[in-house]
Design an enzyme around this catalytic site. Structure first.
Site, short mmCIF file in Angstrom:
data_model
loop_
_atom_site.label_atom_id
_atom_site.label_comp_id
_atom_site.label_asym_id
_atom_site.label_seq_id
_atom_site.Cartn_x
_atom_site.Cartn_y
_atom_site.Cartn_z
N ARG A 61 -6.24 -2.46 9.19
CA ARG A 61 -6.78 -3.82 9.15
C ARG A 61 -6.50 -4.56 10.45
NH1 ARG A 61 -5.10 -5.92 3.56
NH2 ARG A 61 -3.25 -4.99 4.43
N ARG B 84 -4.91 7.46 2.26
CA ARG B 84 -3.65 7.01 1.66
C ARG B 84 -3.00 8.07 0.76
NH1 ARG B 84 -3.82 0.86 0.72
NH2 ARG B 84 -3.42 1.29 -1.45
N SER C 37 6.46 -6.21 2.69
CA SER C 37 7.56 -5.83 1.80
C SER C 37 8.90 -6.16 2.45
CB SER C 37 7.51 -4.33 1.49
OG SER C 37 6.22 -3.97 1.08
N ARG D 33 -25.48 7.86 11.77
CA ARG D 33 -24.94 7.81 10.41
C ARG D 33 -23.52 7.25 10.46
NH1 ARG D 33 -29.76 8.65 8.82
NH2 ARG D 33 -30.35 10.62 7.85
N ASP E 91 -0.73 2.47 8.14
CA ASP E 91 -1.27 1.73 9.28
C ASP E 91 -0.41 1.83 10.55
OD1 ASP E 91 -3.37 0.98 7.75
OD2 ASP E 91 -2.79 -1.12 7.53
N ARG F 160 13.33 10.62 -2.94
CA ARG F 160 14.18 11.80 -3.21
C ARG F 160 15.45 11.76 -2.35
NH1 ARG F 160 14.52 16.58 -0.30
NH2 ARG F 160 15.11 18.46 -1.48
N GLY G 254 0.84 -1.20 0.00
CA GLY G 254 0.00 0.00 0.00
C GLY G 254 0.87 1.25 0.00
N LYS H 14 -25.20 16.68 25.47
CA LYS H 14 -24.25 16.56 24.36
C LYS H 14 -24.99 16.56 23.04
CE LYS H 14 -19.85 14.46 25.32
NZ LYS H 14 -18.98 13.32 25.25
N ARG I 198 1.45 -5.48 -5.46
CA ARG I 198 1.64 -6.64 -4.59
C ARG I 198 1.87 -7.81 -5.55
NH1 ARG I 198 -0.61 -4.39 0.33
NH2 ARG I 198 -2.33 -3.04 -0.16
N THR J 102 4.06 2.93 5.67
CA THR J 102 2.67 2.41 5.67
C THR J 102 1.82 3.29 6.58
OG1 THR J 102 1.21 0.67 6.50
CG2 THR J 102 3.43 0.64 7.35
N ASP K 261 1.84 -0.19 11.54
CA ASP K 261 1.76 -1.50 12.20
C ASP K 261 3.11 -2.23 12.25
OD1 ASP K 261 1.93 -1.88 9.49
OD2 ASP K 261 0.33 -3.35 9.34
N ASP L 33 5.46 -4.39 6.49
CA ASP L 33 6.17 -5.62 6.90
C ASP L 33 6.12 -6.73 5.85
OD1 ASP L 33 3.54 -6.08 7.41
OD2 ASP L 33 3.83 -6.81 9.46
O1 F6P Z 1 -1.99 0.69 3.44
C1 F6P Z 1 -2.60 -0.04 4.45
C2 F6P Z 1 -4.01 -0.30 4.11
O2 F6P Z 1 -4.51 0.96 3.85
C3 F6P Z 1 -4.92 -1.00 5.10
O3 F6P Z 1 -5.38 -0.24 6.17
C4 F6P Z 1 -6.02 -1.49 4.21
O4 F6P Z 1 -6.75 -2.53 4.76
C5 F6P Z 1 -5.27 -1.91 3.01
O5 F6P Z 1 -4.12 -1.08 2.96
C6 F6P Z 1 -6.03 -1.85 1.74
O6 F6P Z 1 -5.15 -1.81 0.65
P1 F6P Z 1 -5.48 -2.30 -0.81
O7 F6P Z 1 -6.89 -2.04 -1.08
O8 F6P Z 1 -4.55 -1.48 -1.65
O9 F6P Z 1 -5.13 -3.75 -0.85
#
Ligand code: F6P
Length: 319
Positions: A171, A252, A105, A243, A127, A21, A11, A213, A72, A125, A129, A103
């Protein structure tokens, strides 16, 4: 070392261009040639490779996405794919490779190292993570995008006395949810790392409503629960119009924040210096405000820690 390569994988994340750069400019400063590998490991297998110069990376520090593009690759996960990738690099005379990504990659980089390719990984990334680093490139920008959106959603939610469930990316890791929830003043934050009790969340919403509130914001990490069921469940339990807003891919993209640009510049520079020193199989990281690097095998073993302190503070402040 005379020639190195750089690719972005998985991603994309804002700040990847700033890292590219930094890599290109540091290499050229040290009289090393740089080849850009387009579309990650898949592009490497397909020899989608071009030389980069100082002008190739002009005017990109502020741009989101990645000029090298990303992908990917399933074939690269096989040993045959990894052998082929190592051969392509040898054929191009590329002696060291810098991989910018998450991770998944890094696991690819680890495999290439075992094929005798000197490899350095740079965490990128949204995330956040990756266990070995406090921050990955792109997280801060995504967080700011989420906070901006939460502020806008709060305005309209308040005007209509509603609840709004804001689904953010993440995720397996709740960092975007946790910190955008804390910074955005959310009533509840739901993350994959912690179980949640919808009845308790709704009781809290009703207590807030009784105190006058006007709105309630719930931030939900995408991997923590079903978005539609959550909206329905809250409306049924509270009787308040609920909603939902899924922020999705806007997180992203966009121009990287100063934090991400600086992180990317420093990590990219460090990655090249590591290759010049003859290092192999390393990951650049920032831990406790210190820039450092560690072995890929070790880095991949470190489990991402959930910031329980921040989670509890967010809960207290949203009482
Ligand atoms: O880049 C991380 C992330 O945004 C996750 O949070 C998400 O689940 C996933 O990538 C979705 O990526 P793609 O749709 O490109 O596989």
């Amino acid at each position: 070392m005379k020639r190195i390569g750089v690719l972005t994988s998985g991603g994309d994340a804002p700040g990847m261009n700033a890292a590219i750069r930094a890599i290109v400019r540091t290499a050229i400063y040290n009289k090393v040639e740089v080849f850009g590998i387009r579309r990650g490991y898949q592009g490497l297998l397909e020899q989608d490779i071009e030389p980069l110069n100082i002008y190739s990376v002009a005017d990109i520090i502020q741009k989101g996405g990645t000029i090298l593009r990303s992908s990917r690759s399933e074939y690269f996960k096989t040993e045959a794919g990894q052998k082929k990738a190592a051969k392509v690099l040898k054929d191009f005379g590329i002696e060291g490779l810098i991989v910018i990504g998450g991770d998944g990659s890094f696991k690819g980089g680890q495999k290439l190292s075992k094929q005798d390719v000197k490899t350095i990984c740079v965490p990128g990334t949204i995330d956040n993570d990756i266990g070995c680093t406090d921050y990955a490139i792109g997280f801060d920008t995504a967080l700011n995008t989420a906070i901006d959106a939460i502020g806008k959603i709060r305005d309209t939610t308040s005007s209509h006395n509603r609840v709004n469930v804001v689904e953010v990316m993440g995720r397996d890791c709740g960092d975007i949810a946790l910190f955008s929830g804390l910074a955005g003043g959310a009533e509840s934050i739901i993350v994959p790392e912690r179980d949640y009790d919808l009845d308790a969340i709704c009781d809290k919403l009703l207590r807030g409503k009784d105190r006058g509130k006007l709105h309630s914001i719930i931030v939900l990490a995408e991997g923590a629960g079903d978005f539609n069921e959550m909206c329905k469940g809250i409306e049924e339990r509270t009787g308040v119009v609920t909603r939902g807003t899924t922020l999705g891919y806007i997180q992203r993209g966009g121009s990287p924040t100063s934090f991400d640009r600086i992180l990317a510049s420093r990590m990219g520079n460090r990655a090249v210096n590591l290759l010049l020193q003859g290092a192999d199989s390393r990951v650049t990281c920032i831990r406790g405000n210190q820039y450092l690097d560690m072995d890929i095998d070790e880095a991949l073993k470190i489990k991402k820690e959930f910031d329980m302190d921040a989670f509890e503070i967010a809960d207290i402040l949203s009482i």
